[in-house]
Design an enzyme around this catalytic site. Structure first.
Site, PDB file in Angstrom:
ATOM      1  N   ARG A 127      15.086  17.569 -25.273  1.00  0.00           N
ATOM      2  CA  ARG A 127      16.385  17.259 -24.680  1.00  0.00           C
ATOM      3  C   ARG A 127      17.377  18.326 -25.114  1.00  0.00           C
ATOM      4  NH1 ARG A 127      14.681  14.400 -21.446  1.00  0.00           N
ATOM      5  NH2 ARG A 127      15.191  12.249 -20.923  1.00  0.00           N
ATOM      6  N   HIS A 160      14.678  21.896 -16.371  1.00  0.00           N
ATOM      7  CA  HIS A 160      14.259  20.522 -16.720  1.00  0.00           C
ATOM      8  C   HIS A 160      13.207  20.002 -15.734  1.00  0.00           C
ATOM      9  CE1 HIS A 160      15.693  16.663 -18.947  1.00  0.00           C
ATOM     10  NE2 HIS A 160      14.402  16.609 -18.690  1.00  0.00           N
ATOM     11  N   GLU A 207      23.402  20.393 -19.735  1.00  0.00           N
ATOM     12  CA  GLU A 207      22.783  20.752 -18.454  1.00  0.00           C
ATOM     13  C   GLU A 207      23.322  19.881 -17.318  1.00  0.00           C
ATOM     14  OE1 GLU A 207      18.706  19.853 -19.866  1.00  0.00           O
ATOM     15  OE2 GLU A 207      18.609  18.314 -18.315  1.00  0.00           O
TER      16      GLU A 207
END
Ligand code: GLV
Length: 328
Positions: free
Chosen positions: A240, A287, A269
């Site tokens: 993360r 991601h 993000e």
């Protein structure tokens, strides 16, 4: 009896919408709009349940404004976007989507490790820019994977998948650090040795981060930790954003204090720290570690099964705060 009302926060496979429509009155978002908090509240305030992704935040404000809400089912395994304590206090169930993405995500972690250590994107940019004019003994010479020491921080299901790939497929020596040590039979299966965080940082040739994000894991890798790593080391983050201090990492990459990094997740993000965009020795992906078609479908179907199980007989498959079920 009228069907429960479900809000599907983001676009999803049409067949998943059709499945949901068999059981629920569905408000979909196939235009894939990303919501502000106020917009999310406007969509959710009259709904019984939500089908969520990792990008949509549920906090105490949203819960207070949506008293009808009984369940938020996220199709992600990570759930740091859901305030679980606030949900439990409000009597709202949270479910996530573990297991179905483990192998796909471990594949991606390994791919990112290989691309990073072997400088694949940096060399591709060089080739595309027309700079490849002759052979040279050290052109994009990187680090070996096979036989190297693979460090894993966070040894849940995905960490174990990466350990097995490294040990069994590439003859790597695997060391790990985790909040709790694995049972001896799991350590043997993964061929992994438990070490302190300091030993992990100092010894790993390649360090892969796979721990969940929480206040306790915020900036687990910052300037001090990067300073302990080998100058030849690579760092991979598929966990993360926020687990790594991205500004400190960009500085370490720029100054070659570590050799390279592969990042699939970022602080804040989809924004990316501008310094990371200017250093060449980093592989950046948006991601996508769980992004294969079969796995994303399995994640969405598990999130759907959780909604169906909850509304049918209070039996979701993968609840995060099952205490809520007892008091409903
Ligand atoms: C992806 O990051 C997930 O948590 O599923």
């Amino acid at each position: 009896m009228s069907k429960p009302k479900i809000f599907v926060a983001r676009a999803i496979f049409p067949e998943v919408i059709s499945r949901l429509e068999e059981h629920f009155e569905v408000q979909a978002n196939q235009a894939d709009k990303a919501w502000t908090k106020a917009e999310l509240i406007a969509q959710l305030h009259d709904k019984d349940g939500a089908f969520m992704t990792g990008s949509d935040r549920i906090d105490a404000d949203v819960l207070a404004a949506c008293p009808q809400l009984k369940i938020c089912s996220t199709m992600a395994v990570g759930y740091n976007n859901l305030d679980i304590d606030a949900m439990t206090a409000a009597g709202v169930l949270a479910t996530n989507a573990p297991d179905v993405l483990t192998e796909t995500t471990a594949d991606f972690g390994f791919a990112l490790l290989m691309a990073t250590a072997r400088r694949m994107t940096e060399s591709e940019h060089y080739l595309r820019a027309g700079k490849w004019t002759q052979w040279s003994y050290d052109m994009f010479a990187g680090a070996d994977i096979h036989g190297a020491t693979l460090g894993i921080l966070g040894m849940g299901r995905i960490g174990q998948g990466i350990a097995k790939r490294g040990a069994l497929g590439f003859g790597m020596k695997v060391i790990y650090h985790n909040r709790s040590r694995l049972a001896p039979e799991l350590e043997a299966e993964c061929k992994a040795r438990y070490v302190s965080k300091e030993e992990l940082l100092k010894t790993a040739d390649h360090l892969v981060l796979v721990l969940p994000y929480s206040a306790a894991s915020h900036h687990s890798i910052g300037a001090a930790e990067l300073a302990l790593m080998k100058p030849s080391a690579t760092l991979i983050n598929i966990a993360r954003g926020g687990i790594v201090d991205d500004a400190a990492l960009a500085a370490a990459l720029r100054d070659k204090r570590i050799a390279a990094a592969g990042l699939d997740v970022f602080e804040g993000e989809p924004k990316v720290h501008p310094d990371l965009l200017t250093v060449p020795n980093v592989v950046l992906t948006p991601h996508i570690a769980s992004a294969t078609v079969p796995t994303r479908l399995a994640m969405a179907n598990l999130a759907t099964d959780n909604l169906i199980g909850f509304f049918k007989d209070k039996k979701p498959l993968t609840p995060i705060n099952p205490a809520v079920l007892a008091i409903k």
